[in-house]
Write an enzyme that holds these catalytic residues in place. Structure first.
Site: not given
Ligand code: 2IT
Length: 449
Positions: A90, A111, A126, A166, A210, A381
């Site tokens: 993820k 991540q 990623k 992102d 976020t 998410s």
């Molecule tokens: O950096 C991150 O945590 C994100 N771009 C979100 C990743 C997500 O799967 O929602």
């Protein structure tokens, strides 16, 4: 430092010499992990750390697309499936010219630990492309997303790998990416991607998550010091999705965001980015594709400082929300000279390691790490995945309450882990250790893979 950790660090440096961002994150994380390895000598025999720093799978592919004038362009696409021990991979997709393998690997490694901290079952990944979305038409963005997903689709799926947004990938791009998945695969599996629109399985509060999560986490830090956001001034960098959510929640809690930044410089708004009109305008700035923060100063008649970062301003709280390495040693010195007490990383790896060490040494400063602070995005998410698989939709109040609880848990578990391993009140070490432990347990239980 623990000898095993030191050896793996040396080997990783030698093996990845031309991946500076990746090495930066490995060095930062491994520094905190040394005491864990003192307690777990069995990890060395299982080469746990060597496995941890090596992505399970790195995919690179060609993306060919045609612009509105008919010219053909070729970009490079990536998906780094970093670690799948605790759940399907993820992580977001980044479309930005700075994207390369080193950046993808640093983000994938971060991540992995971040997703672990959320306590939800999500592995780390990623992806993205060096495609530059600036000044592209809507039709060009759509064709690029379709070309990108035509390749990516063979590597992702609701139980395999679940991308999201992102930098450069927002609701519009997620829509086009999911549309192409559905067309190519002939199946309505909307759990394959998160950050979707509400009409096709998106979760309420995902766009804000976020920024909101970062503010909930910061509120815990402030509470630890016996205070709150009321009357505090905040310097933010960036003006994208994360800064937008943070500005909205800070205003709601009585704080005042006084700076935003872009590639062109920063704005200083002494009245604060606090009205609905100003916060809404941030969305317009983003969707214009101009990538210029000066637009805000022109619209609201405040100060614009060209070519500089907002860290020279005296504020109570600093929250870098833009991108990696936004704060170097020179900037960190300005922040300290201004007597800032709270340094809250929000963007992924916004601080150089040298600057981070310097800030951590300051007695009167509290430093919070991005992998904990910004985990609210991926956490929601994860909640979107849950709603998709149960075919239900929670209300905004329900999602917000879960997000708030998750952020509180991340803060508490970081504080506890740092304490347990002798770091005191060190939120950076605590997040690294707490995130690492769950992944290490799962990897150990699953044997040598
Ligand atoms: O950096 C991150 O945590 C994100 N771009 C979100 C990743 C997500 O799967 O929602």
């Amino acid at each position: 430092m623990n000898q095993y950790v030191a050896r793996v660090l040396e080997e990783t440096r030698a093996k990845n010499a031309n991946e500076p961002e990746f090495l930066q994150t490995v060095e930062e994380v491994l520094t905190s992990l040394a005491p864990v390895f003192d307690q777990h000598p069995e990890y060395e025999k299982a080469a746990l750390l060597e496995r941890m720093v090596e992505p399970e799978r790195t995919i690179e592919f060609r993306v060919t697309w045609t612009d509105d004038a008919g010219a053909v362009h070729v970009n490079r696409g990536y998906r780094v499936q970093y670690n799948g021990a605790i759940g399907p991979y993820k992580g977001g997709l980044r479309f930005h010219p700075s994207v390369n393998l080193s950046v993808m690997k640093f983000l994938g490694f971060e991540q992995t630990l971040k997703n672990s901290l959320t306590t939800l079952p999500m592995g780390g990944a990623k992806g993205g492309s060096d495609f530059d979305p600036r000044h592209k038409s809507d039709a060009e963005i759509m064709r690029f997303c379709q070309a990108f997903m035509t390749e990516l689709q063979r590597h992702v799926g609701p139980d395999v790998d679940v991308p999201a947004g992102d930098m450069g990938v927002g609701a519009r791009e997620i829509g086009y990416l999911f549309g192409q998945w559905r067309r190519v695969r002939g199946a309505y599996q909307n759990g394959v991607i998160t950050g979707k629109g509400l009409s096709f399985g998106g979760s309420v509060v995902r766009p804000e998550a976020t920024g909101f999560g970062a503010v909930y986490y910061t509120a815990e830090v402030l509470a630890h010091e016996g205070t709150d956001f009321k009357g505090k001034t905040v310097a933010l960098s960036g003006f994208g999705n994360v800064a937008w959510g943070a500005a909205m929640k800070i205003a709601e809690l009585g704080g005042k965001v006084v700076t935003l930044s872009g590639p062109d410089g920063y704005i200083y708004d002494a009245d604060g980015v606090v009205t609905e009109e100003k916060i809404k305008y941030m969305l317009e700035m983003r969707s214009s594709g101009r990538d210029s923060v000066k637009d805000y100063a022109d619209k609201f008649g405040c100060e614009f400082v060209a070519g500089k970062k907002p860290w020279e301003r005296k504020v109570d709280i600093v929250m870098p929300c833009a991108t990696q390495n936004d704060v170097n040693m020179d900037e960190a010195k300005k922040i300290v000279a201004n007597g800032v007490k709270y340094y809250i990383e929000v963007a992924n790896m916004p601080t150089t390691n040298e600057a981070l060490m310097f800030l951590l040494e300051q007695k009167n400063m509290i430093v919070a790490p991005s992998k904990a602070v910004n985990a609210g995005g991926v956490a929601v998410s994860g909640l979107e995945q849950s709603q998709n698989s149960e075919r239900i939709s929670w209300t905004a109040e329900e999602v917000d309450a879960k997000l708030h609880q998750i952020m509180k848990n991340i803060y508490d578990s970081s504080v506890a882990a740092a304490e347990e391993f002798g770091f005191g009140y060190n939120l950076v070490a605590g997040a690294n250790i707490a995130g690492f432990k769950k992944v290490a347990d799962a990897m150990t239980a699953q044997g040598l893979i």
